[in-house]
Design a protein around this motif. Structure first.
Motif, short mmCIF file in Angstrom:
data_model
loop_
_atom_site.label_atom_id
_atom_site.label_comp_id
_atom_site.label_asym_id
_atom_site.label_seq_id
_atom_site.Cartn_x
_atom_site.Cartn_y
_atom_site.Cartn_z
N GLN A 156 10.33 -13.06 1.35
CA GLN A 156 10.11 -12.73 2.76
C GLN A 156 11.17 -11.76 3.26
OE1 GLN A 156 10.09 -16.12 5.39
NE2 GLN A 156 10.03 -14.87 7.23
N LYS A 157 12.43 -11.99 2.87
CA LYS A 157 13.51 -11.10 3.28
C LYS A 157 13.30 -9.69 2.71
CE LYS A 157 16.12 -13.73 5.81
NZ LYS A 157 16.42 -13.39 7.23
N ILE A 158 12.80 -9.62 1.48
CA ILE A 158 12.53 -8.32 0.86
C ILE A 158 11.44 -7.59 1.65
CG2 ILE A 158 11.53 -7.19 -1.17
CD1 ILE A 158 12.97 -9.27 -2.88
N ARG A 159 10.37 -8.32 2.00
CA ARG A 159 9.28 -7.69 2.76
C ARG A 159 9.76 -7.20 4.12
NH1 ARG A 159 6.12 -11.94 0.35
NH2 ARG A 159 6.53 -13.28 2.15
N GLU A 160 10.60 -8.00 4.78
CA GLU A 160 11.12 -7.60 6.08
C GLU A 160 11.98 -6.35 5.96
OE1 GLU A 160 13.21 -11.00 7.50
OE2 GLU A 160 11.39 -12.11 8.06
N ALA A 161 12.82 -6.31 4.91
CA ALA A 161 13.69 -5.15 4.70
C ALA A 161 12.87 -3.91 4.39
CB ALA A 161 14.67 -5.43 3.56
N GLU A 162 11.81 -4.07 3.59
CA GLU A 162 10.96 -2.93 3.25
C GLU A 162 10.27 -2.38 4.49
OE1 GLU A 162 8.45 -4.55 0.24
OE2 GLU A 162 9.74 -3.86 -1.40
N LYS A 163 9.81 -3.27 5.37
CA LYS A 163 9.15 -2.82 6.60
C LYS A 163 10.11 -2.01 7.46
CE LYS A 163 5.69 -6.49 7.09
NZ LYS A 163 5.25 -7.64 7.92
N LYS A 164 11.35 -2.49 7.57
CA LYS A 164 12.33 -1.78 8.39
C LYS A 164 12.71 -0.43 7.77
CE LYS A 164 14.26 -5.92 10.54
NZ LYS A 164 15.45 -6.79 10.72
N PHE A 178 7.73 -10.87 16.76
CA PHE A 178 8.47 -11.44 15.64
C PHE A 178 9.54 -10.47 15.13
CE2 PHE A 178 4.16 -13.32 15.40
CZ PHE A 178 4.50 -14.64 15.65
N ASP A 179 9.78 -9.40 15.88
CA ASP A 179 10.78 -8.39 15.56
C ASP A 179 10.41 -7.56 14.33
OD1 ASP A 179 13.13 -7.12 16.40
OD2 ASP A 179 14.33 -8.14 14.89
N ASN A 180 9.11 -7.51 14.02
CA ASN A 180 8.64 -6.65 12.93
C ASN A 180 8.27 -5.28 13.50
OD1 ASN A 180 8.76 -8.61 10.80
ND2 ASN A 180 6.91 -9.55 11.64
N PRO A 181 8.67 -4.20 12.83
CA PRO A 181 8.35 -2.87 13.35
C PRO A 181 6.86 -2.56 13.27
CG PRO A 181 9.37 -2.72 11.18
CD PRO A 181 9.47 -4.15 11.59
N ARG A 182 6.33 -1.93 14.31
CA ARG A 182 4.92 -1.54 14.38
C ARG A 182 4.85 -0.04 14.63
NH1 ARG A 182 2.76 -3.13 18.88
NH2 ARG A 182 0.63 -3.57 18.27
N ILE A 183 4.12 0.67 13.77
CA ILE A 183 3.93 2.11 13.94
C ILE A 183 2.64 2.32 14.71
CG2 ILE A 183 3.64 4.31 12.75
CD1 ILE A 183 5.15 3.12 10.38
N ILE A 184 2.76 2.89 15.91
CA ILE A 184 1.61 3.10 16.78
C ILE A 184 1.19 4.57 16.74
CG2 ILE A 184 0.70 2.85 19.12
CD1 ILE A 184 1.54 0.21 17.84
N VAL A 185 -0.09 4.80 16.46
CA VAL A 185 -0.62 6.16 16.43
C VAL A 185 -1.72 6.31 17.48
CG1 VAL A 185 -0.03 6.56 14.02
CG2 VAL A 185 -2.26 5.58 14.60
N SER A 186 -2.02 7.57 17.81
CA SER A 186 -3.03 7.84 18.83
C SER A 186 -4.01 8.90 18.34
CB SER A 186 -2.35 8.33 20.12
OG SER A 186 -3.32 8.71 21.08
N HIS A 187 -5.27 8.71 18.73
CA HIS A 187 -6.31 9.69 18.41
C HIS A 187 -6.80 10.38 19.67
CE1 HIS A 187 -10.24 10.65 16.06
NE2 HIS A 187 -9.29 11.47 15.70
N SER A 188 -6.18 10.04 20.81
CA SER A 188 -6.64 10.58 22.09
C SER A 188 -5.50 11.20 22.91
CB SER A 188 -7.30 9.48 22.91
OG SER A 188 -6.39 8.43 23.18
N HIS A 189 -4.29 11.17 22.42
CA HIS A 189 -3.13 11.67 23.16
C HIS A 189 -3.22 13.19 23.33
CE1 HIS A 189 1.04 12.22 24.39
NE2 HIS A 189 1.15 10.91 24.48
N PRO A 190 -2.89 13.71 24.52
CA PRO A 190 -2.91 15.17 24.72
C PRO A 190 -2.03 15.93 23.73
CG PRO A 190 -2.73 14.05 26.82
CD PRO A 190 -2.59 12.99 25.77
#
Length: 224
Positions: free
Chosen positions: A88-96, A162-174
């Motif tokens: 779990q710690k490895i997965r968290e580190a990889e995400k960050k 849960f303090d996990n990073p989320r990458i947010i993308v947009s298909h409608s942003h100007p």
């Protein structure tokens, strides 16, 4: 009793070095998880239990009021628990680490492929990571389907509850239109033509106001 065989210390140090995870943090998490595993299997009562994992050998013991209460045969459960915590710690580190890689790309375009879509939000494979295309960042009349390829605007990287990073993308942003024009129109990329304003109805139409900063350059003609 040994939680993990003699390779415990080497494995712990390797994880700490390669993944940038504090070994003390890993040990603390293992101890808390071992306490939870013990209470689930052996004790339904609320009692103060402490766990101690030897960082060199991997030996784990449970204590109550400073008395060793480690059950016979608990080693297998403790070993599985320790392994799960380390993974779990490895997965968290990889995400960050991955999130940090994309942090410098916020405000740019990325190419991706839809790998999941539930009718509300879409998960986009953008190479080294998975990004989220929320409902509010989608085009209203676009039919999103799994395996569709998209060019999206990398809007932000934020943490969930849960303090996990989320990458947010947009298909409608100007800014998506602006960045596309920078790719396709050399004069915009060089700064000879400036985009003053973009008004967009995603999936319908877009209006762009442009101006030239150099004499002899037709801003409208260059963009057509």
């Amino acid at each position: 009793m040994t939680v993990i065989k003699s390779e415990f210390s080497l494995a712990l140090n390797q994880v700490a070095t390669e993944r940038g995870i504090s070994s003390d943090d890993v040990i603390s998490s293992i101890e808390q998880a071992i306490i939870a595993a013990y209470k689930k299997e052996y004790s339904k009562e609320e009692e103060e239990i402490k766990a101690k994992v030897n960082q060199d050998t991997g030996e784990a013991k449970l204590f109550k009021d400073d008395k060793d209460i480690t059950p016979p045969g608990f080693g297998r459960i403790a070993a599985q628990t320790a392994k799960q915590v380390i993974l779990q710690k490895i997965r968290e580190a990889e995400k960050k680490t991955v999130a940090s890689h994309y942090l410098s790309q916020v405000g740019t375009l990325v190419k991706g492929r839809i790998i999941r879509y539930d009718g509300y939000s879409a998960s986009i494979d953008i190479g080294k990571a998975e990004a989220i295309l929320p409902k509010e960042e989608q085009m209203n009349n676009y039919k999103y389907q799994v395996n569709d390829s998209l060019i999206v605007y990398l809007k932000e990287i934020s943490n969930d509850k849960f303090d996990n990073p989320r990458i947010i993308v947009s298909h409608s942003h100007p800014k998506l239109i602006e960045e596309l024009f920078k790719r396709e129109v050399p004069e915009i990329a060089s700064g000879a033509i400036e985009i003053k304003k973009i008004v967009r109805e995603p999936g319908e139409r877009a209006k762009i106001a442009v101006a030239s900063s150099q004499s002899g350059v037709d801003p409208v003609g260059a963009c057509v």
